[in-house]
Every structure is written in C-alpha cells, then in structure tokens.
Design a protein around this motif. Structure first.
Motif, PDB file in Angstrom:
ATOM      1  N   LYS A 124      35.794  37.420  41.398  1.00 55.51           N
ATOM      2  CA  LYS A 124      34.693  38.368  41.272  1.00 55.51           C
ATOM      3  C   LYS A 124      34.106  38.695  42.632  1.00 55.51           C
ATOM      4  O   LYS A 124      33.747  39.834  42.918  1.00 55.51           O
ATOM      5  CB  LYS A 124      33.599  37.799  40.355  1.00 55.51           C
ATOM      6  N   LEU A 132      36.384  40.939  44.449  1.00 51.73           N
ATOM      7  CA  LEU A 132      36.281  42.268  43.860  1.00 51.73           C
ATOM      8  C   LEU A 132      35.063  42.997  44.389  1.00 51.73           C
ATOM      9  O   LEU A 132      35.120  44.170  44.741  1.00 51.73           O
ATOM     10  CB  LEU A 132      36.194  42.136  42.331  1.00 51.73           C
ATOM     11  N   GLY A 133      33.932  42.291  44.475  1.00 51.57           N
ATOM     12  CA  GLY A 133      32.714  42.926  44.967  1.00 51.57           C
ATOM     13  C   GLY A 133      32.865  43.437  46.382  1.00 51.57           C
ATOM     14  O   GLY A 133      32.377  44.502  46.736  1.00 51.57           O
ATOM     15  N   ILE A 185      35.405  46.694  46.229  1.00 48.83           N
ATOM     16  CA  ILE A 185      35.006  47.941  45.585  1.00 48.83           C
ATOM     17  C   ILE A 185      34.135  48.799  46.505  1.00 48.83           C
ATOM     18  O   ILE A 185      34.211  50.013  46.480  1.00 48.83           O
ATOM     19  CB  ILE A 185      34.253  47.648  44.274  1.00 48.83           C
ATOM     20  N   SER A 212      40.682  48.948  39.694  1.00 49.99           N
ATOM     21  CA  SER A 212      39.482  48.999  38.860  1.00 49.99           C
ATOM     22  C   SER A 212      38.872  47.609  38.675  1.00 49.99           C
ATOM     23  O   SER A 212      39.595  46.596  38.687  1.00 49.99           O
ATOM     24  CB  SER A 212      39.818  49.589  37.486  1.00 49.99           C
ATOM     25  N   PRO A 213      37.561  47.526  38.491  1.00 47.88           N
ATOM     26  CA  PRO A 213      36.925  46.230  38.242  1.00 47.88           C
ATOM     27  C   PRO A 213      37.515  45.524  37.028  1.00 47.88           C
ATOM     28  O   PRO A 213      37.712  44.311  37.036  1.00 47.88           O
ATOM     29  CB  PRO A 213      35.454  46.604  38.011  1.00 47.88           C
TER      30      PRO A 213
END
Length: 357
Positions: free
Chosen positions: A27, A30-31, A34, A120-121
């Motif tokens: 996570k 990912l942050g 993005i 994509s998340p």
C-alpha cells in the motif's frame, strides 16, 4: 491521506521498532507510485476547447453520465467507476499470476499493453491481498517482488511513452477539431457532415495510433470537460469513441477474414488477401450489413437496422454476426484494457439496438 510514515525508508522505521506486513508495504509503495502517475497520465485538454457549446438532446451510450453528478477525478469509462465484479477480479487475478511468473524482461511489454489496469490502485491492492492470504513463503516473496518490479516497470514505461502520448494527443486534437463548424464553433448534436469529418480523421490514422494512449487521451479530455460543465464536449468525445470502436472492429474483422483465408488456402498472406478480395461477393448479407453499421453514425442505427431487416437481412443472423465478432475480436484483446472495454460496450449496445427492433 498518505501515512506520515510513507516518507521514511523502511530500514529507519525498523530501527525504531516499526515493521510492516506485506499488505502495508505494498500500500505504501502504491501511494508513492500513484502521485507521479496522476501527473504523467492526466493529460491536459487542448487550449482550443470552447467555453460555450450549443447543446441539444442527444442519445448517449458510451460513458453515459448524469448532469447532476458532482465533478469526479476518475475515468469516464464504464467499469472504472466501481468495484470490480467477480469476473473482473478473476481477470485481475489471472493477470497477477501471469505477471508474477513472467521474467523481468517480459514485464515492460506486458505492462505497456494494459497500463491503465496494471497501474490502478485496485490492481496493487489485489496483489497485497493475495500476499497477505498466501501461506507459502515463496508465494509471498514472489508477490512482493512483483509489486516492486511493477512500480519500477510502470515508471519506466510511462517515461518511455511520453513522446507517444504527445503524438496521440495531437491526433485526438485533429479528430476533435473536425467536429467544429467553419467558424470554429462546436454545435451539438453534431451534423452528419461533422460526424463524417471526424470519421475521416480517425480512419486516416494508422493502426498503431489507435492504441491505449489514444483512448487515454480521450478519457482524460472527456473527464476534464465533464468537470468544467462542458457537456457538449463530452458528447463530442463520446462520438470520437464510437467512431474509434467502429473503425478498429471493422479493421479487425477484415484482418481475421484474411488470416482465416490464409489458413484455409495454405497460401501466404499476399495470396490470402487476393482470395479475400475475390470472394467479397460471397459474404453473407448479415456480415455485409454489419460492416455498414460499423461505418455510420450510431444515431442512424435504428433506421438502418429497420430498413435492413425489412429487406434481405435476418434479425437473428445479424445478432449472430455481432456475437461472432465479439468472440473473435473482443476476446482477443488484452483483458481489462481500454480497447476491450470500449469495443465491447459498442457491440453490446449494437446488439441491444438490433433486439429492440
């Protein structure tokens, strides 16, 4: 909403007694990913986008929207504004499994074909969920390595495709400009002449130009137009998508026919092309009629379908021809790609219109 811990290197956090589960680690990655992606992939609309567009009542089916919707920062494509269904989740899982087993040098090619889905998340969160659920240590390690490799690969792919995206933006700009009147105004609903002018621009593009970058640009401009309350421009973008879908599906059908002819005849591609040309008159009425529908404005579908059924085209045969096209063309596209979403939605709508007659 980014955690304050996201800015610290993991080794520094471990030194003060903080550790992370695979889910938390992914996570955080990912942050961090993005943010730059939203800048690289969030194309700005062209400067000529009008502030005033005359609009009338028009029928929409690609990326329908409600005028009461609040502005949103997400894609206007259907299927990107909700949680994935069980079938879509199965597709994501299949992609994750294939990518985790792929060699590192194979990732750039695979990622570039489905950049919107892979970046994509939801895709990264699914990797994290599977990593947390995995009981095998090797599987956990493989999924963790995949997440890290994807971050690096996506950043590299985005960097390498910036020039390509700029080219696609210029091409989309030409298509949209073709929708304007001689005085530069955009009048919606578009006249038949304006739609045909847009079609001429799209059909003049090479096959490699009508790719995910082309669709990403339309998606970004359409989203921006919606946020700015320019509903007429949204309609123009939807028309561009419809023309795109009809054009690429028609080309794929011709290519598939040529490939089948080559296999049947045992000849090379040049001989197969000649065979296809010689047998054009033998095509079924439904197939020929479908080709006609793929090259006209969708607002004319009902009238043309009715006329065709009243003459020599059987309704059941036409529906069957569309379904065969979905099976042979759409299912051959990259799972979850924009191209697959747009073309599938286009053909689903065509089936609905045919069955309604």
């Amino acid at each position: 909403r980014k955690s304050t811990a996201a800015g610290f290197p993991h080794h520094a956090l471990r030194s003060i007694g903080i550790t992370f589960s695979p889910l938390t680690t992914i996570k955080m990655k990912l942050g961090l990913l993005i943010a730059p992606l939203s800048v690289c992939l969030g194309f700005a609309p062209p400067a000529y986008l009008p502030q005033k567009i005359r609009c009338g009542n028009t029928q929409r089916f690609l990326s329908d929207y409600s005028e009461d919707d609040a502005p949103r920062e997400q894609s206007r494509f259907e299927g990107m504004q909700r949680e994935p269904t069980a079938n879509e989740l199965a597709v994501i899982d299949d992609m994750i499994t294939k990518l985790s087993n792929a060699k590192p040098y194979e990732l750039p090619n695979a990622v570039s074909r489905a950049i919107r889905v892979v970046s994509s998340p939801r895709f990264f969160l699914r990797i994290a969920e599977r990593a947390d659920e995995a009981t095998d240590a090797m599987e956990k390690e493989k999924l963790g390595a995949l997440a890290e490799n994807l971050v690096n690969t996506i950043q590299a792919v985005v960097s390498m495709t910036e020039d390509s995206l700029d080219e696609r933006a210029k091409e989309v700009e030409k298509v949209v400009k073709a929708a304007s009147e001689e005085n530069g105004e955009f009048l919606v609903p578009l006249s038949k002449e304006r739609v045909e002018a847009m079609r001429k621009e799209v059909e003049g593009l090479e096959e490699e130009s009508l790719n995910e970058a082309f669709l990403s640009t339309i998606d970004a401009w359409m989203n921006k137009a919606h946020q700015d309350g320019m509903d007429g421009m949204v309609q123009i973008m939807q028309t561009a998508l419809q023309i795109y879908a009809g054009t690429v599906i028609s080309r794929a059908r011709v290519r598939l026919q040529a490939n089948v002819a080559a296999a049947v005849s045992g000849e090379d591609q040049a001989a197969a092309d000649a065979l296809v040309a010689a047998k054009e008159g033998e095509s079924s009425a439904a197939s020929d009629f479908l080709e006609k529908l793929l090259h006209i404005d969708t607002n004319e579908w009902e009238m043309e379908i009715r006329k065709g059924i009243e003459s020599d085209v059987k309704k059941e045969a036409l529906v069957s021809e569309v379904q065969k096209t979905m099976e042979s063309v759409i299912l051959g596209l990259e799972n979850g790609s924009m191209a697959q979403r747009v073309q599938a939605e286009y053909l689903r709508e065509l089936v609905t219109r045919i069955e309604a007659i």
